[in-house]
Design a protein around this motif. Structure first.
Motif, PDB file in Angstrom:
ATOM      1  N   ALA A 144       1.382  -1.007  -0.204  1.00 30.08           N
ATOM      2  CA  ALA A 144       0.380  -0.153  -0.043  1.00 30.08           C
ATOM      3  C   ALA A 144       0.561   1.246  -0.079  1.00 30.08           C
ATOM      4  N   GLN A 145       2.216   0.890   0.418  1.00 31.76           N
ATOM      5  CA  GLN A 145       2.711   2.751   0.717  1.00 31.76           C
ATOM      6  C   GLN A 145       3.438   2.335  -1.017  1.00 31.76           C
ATOM      7  N   HIS A 146       4.047   1.361  -1.602  1.00 29.00           N
ATOM      8  CA  HIS A 146       4.752   1.452  -2.992  1.00 29.00           C
ATOM      9  C   HIS A 146       3.290   2.119  -3.720  1.00 29.00           C
ATOM     10  N   ARG A 147       1.394   1.814  -3.576  1.00 26.27           N
ATOM     11  CA  ARG A 147       1.188   2.334  -4.690  1.00 26.27           C
ATOM     12  C   ARG A 147       0.704   3.991  -4.225  1.00 26.27           C
ATOM     13  N   GLY A 148       1.512   4.139  -2.779  1.00 31.23           N
ATOM     14  CA  GLY A 148       1.011   5.715  -2.789  1.00 31.23           C
ATOM     15  C   GLY A 148      -0.389   5.458  -1.484  1.00 31.23           C
ATOM     16  N   GLU A 149      -0.876   4.546  -1.280  1.00 33.58           N
ATOM     17  CA  GLU A 149      -1.970   4.648  -0.388  1.00 33.58           C
ATOM     18  C   GLU A 149      -2.023   5.026   1.163  1.00 33.58           C
ATOM     19  N   ILE A 150      -1.123   4.943   1.605  1.00 34.47           N
ATOM     20  CA  ILE A 150      -1.055   4.999   3.053  1.00 34.47           C
ATOM     21  C   ILE A 150       0.794   5.814   2.962  1.00 34.47           C
ATOM     22  N   PRO A 151       0.682   6.283   4.357  1.00 35.76           N
ATOM     23  CA  PRO A 151       2.327   7.255   4.104  1.00 35.76           C
ATOM     24  C   PRO A 151       3.685   6.600   4.554  1.00 35.76           C
ATOM     25  N   ALA A 152       4.242   6.010   4.222  1.00 38.58           N
ATOM     26  CA  ALA A 152       5.798   5.532   5.414  1.00 38.58           C
ATOM     27  C   ALA A 152       5.961   5.987   6.332  1.00 38.58           C
ATOM     28  N   ASP A 153       6.489   5.094   7.072  1.00 40.78           N
ATOM     29  CA  ASP A 153       6.797   5.353   8.429  1.00 40.78           C
ATOM     30  C   ASP A 153       7.605   5.934   9.042  1.00 40.78           C
ATOM     31  N   ALA A 154       7.125   6.580   9.900  1.00 41.06           N
ATOM     32  CA  ALA A 154       7.909   7.086  10.684  1.00 41.06           C
ATOM     33  C   ALA A 154       7.977   7.080  12.076  1.00 41.06           C
ATOM     34  N   THR A 155       7.634   6.189  12.232  1.00 43.34           N
ATOM     35  CA  THR A 155       8.554   5.813  13.483  1.00 43.34           C
ATOM     36  C   THR A 155       7.777   4.307  13.354  1.00 43.34           C
ATOM     37  N   ASP A 156       8.382   3.336  14.624  1.00 41.81           N
ATOM     38  CA  ASP A 156       8.162   2.047  14.350  1.00 41.81           C
ATOM     39  C   ASP A 156       6.868   1.222  13.982  1.00 41.81           C
ATOM     40  N   PRO A 157       6.908   0.670  13.139  1.00 43.59           N
ATOM     41  CA  PRO A 157       6.053   0.673  12.456  1.00 43.59           C
ATOM     42  C   PRO A 157       5.156  -0.448  13.490  1.00 43.59           C
TER      43      PRO A 157
END
Length: 204
Positions: A144-157
């Motif tokens: 989903a991050q690769h598709r741009g649907e959700i943002p990249a992780d800013a903190t520990d996921p």
């Protein structure tokens, strides 16, 4: 006098074919006999191996049943259906279908019941099933991050991954094995809407 170092002894390599036969026989025996009548000796007979072959690999039936169950869950894959919402619906339907199989249902209910008073078994379930299946959440987030649907992780996921897994697994297990209600395409779509959009928009 020159000393000689004893050659290390190695046992016969573990047979993957025997493991597969034993785990399949375990699931078959559970469905036919139930937990109370199920024995490792019966599994050995069904698998066509010596009892010692089973006992060398598994200390008892709790460990054996957990591994037999884990091989079923390892078959789960996250389908790439083009969007995070569709991917969630796909894996929910696949998970529910797996839980409807007699072998999965019988084994899961049995080991969960036993684990209520066996901490070692609870730990084995966490390691063999829960921890390994979180890979589906990790893969879904990455995709989903690769598709741009959700943002990249800013903190520990990790904490969010744990929560998402618990929500999905808990809902599907409860719906299928506790409520004994169907998990169909409509339910999967409504569940994905709640998960992604929240309660405020679920009925829209």
């Amino acid at each position: 006098m020159q000393s000689r170092t004893p050659a290390s002894r190695t046992g016969r390599p573990r047979s993957a074919a025997a493991d597969t036969a034993i785990l399949a026989a375990t699931r078959e025996a559970l469905v036919e006999l139930g937990w109370s009548r199920f024995t490792l000796g019966d599994v050995a007979t069904r698998a066509g191996v010596a009892k010692t072959t089973v006992y060398r690999r598994w200390a008892g039936k709790s460990e054996l049943v957990t591994d037999a169950l884990a091989t079923l869950f390892d078959q789960l894959v996250l389908p790439d259906r083009g969007s995070l919402r569709a991917d969630i619906e796909g894996v929910v339907l696949q998970f529910a279908e797996l839980l409807e199989q007699p072998a999965t249902k019988t084994a899961l209910m049995a080991v969960v019941a036993e684990a209520t008073h066996d901490e070692a078994l609870r730990q084995r379930l966490r390691e063999k099933i829960v921890a390994r299946q979180k890979r589906l959440v990790v893969e879904g987030r990455r995709r989903a991050q690769h598709r741009g649907e959700i943002p990249a992780d800013a903190t520990d996921p990790a904490p969010q991954i744990d929560l998402i897994f618990d929500v999905i697994a808990g809902a599907v297990v409860h719906r299928t094995l506790v409520s004994c209600e169907p998990v169909d395409a409509d339910w999967a779509a409504r569940f994905a809407a709640v998960l992604l959009d929240g309660l405020a928009t679920a009925g829209a």
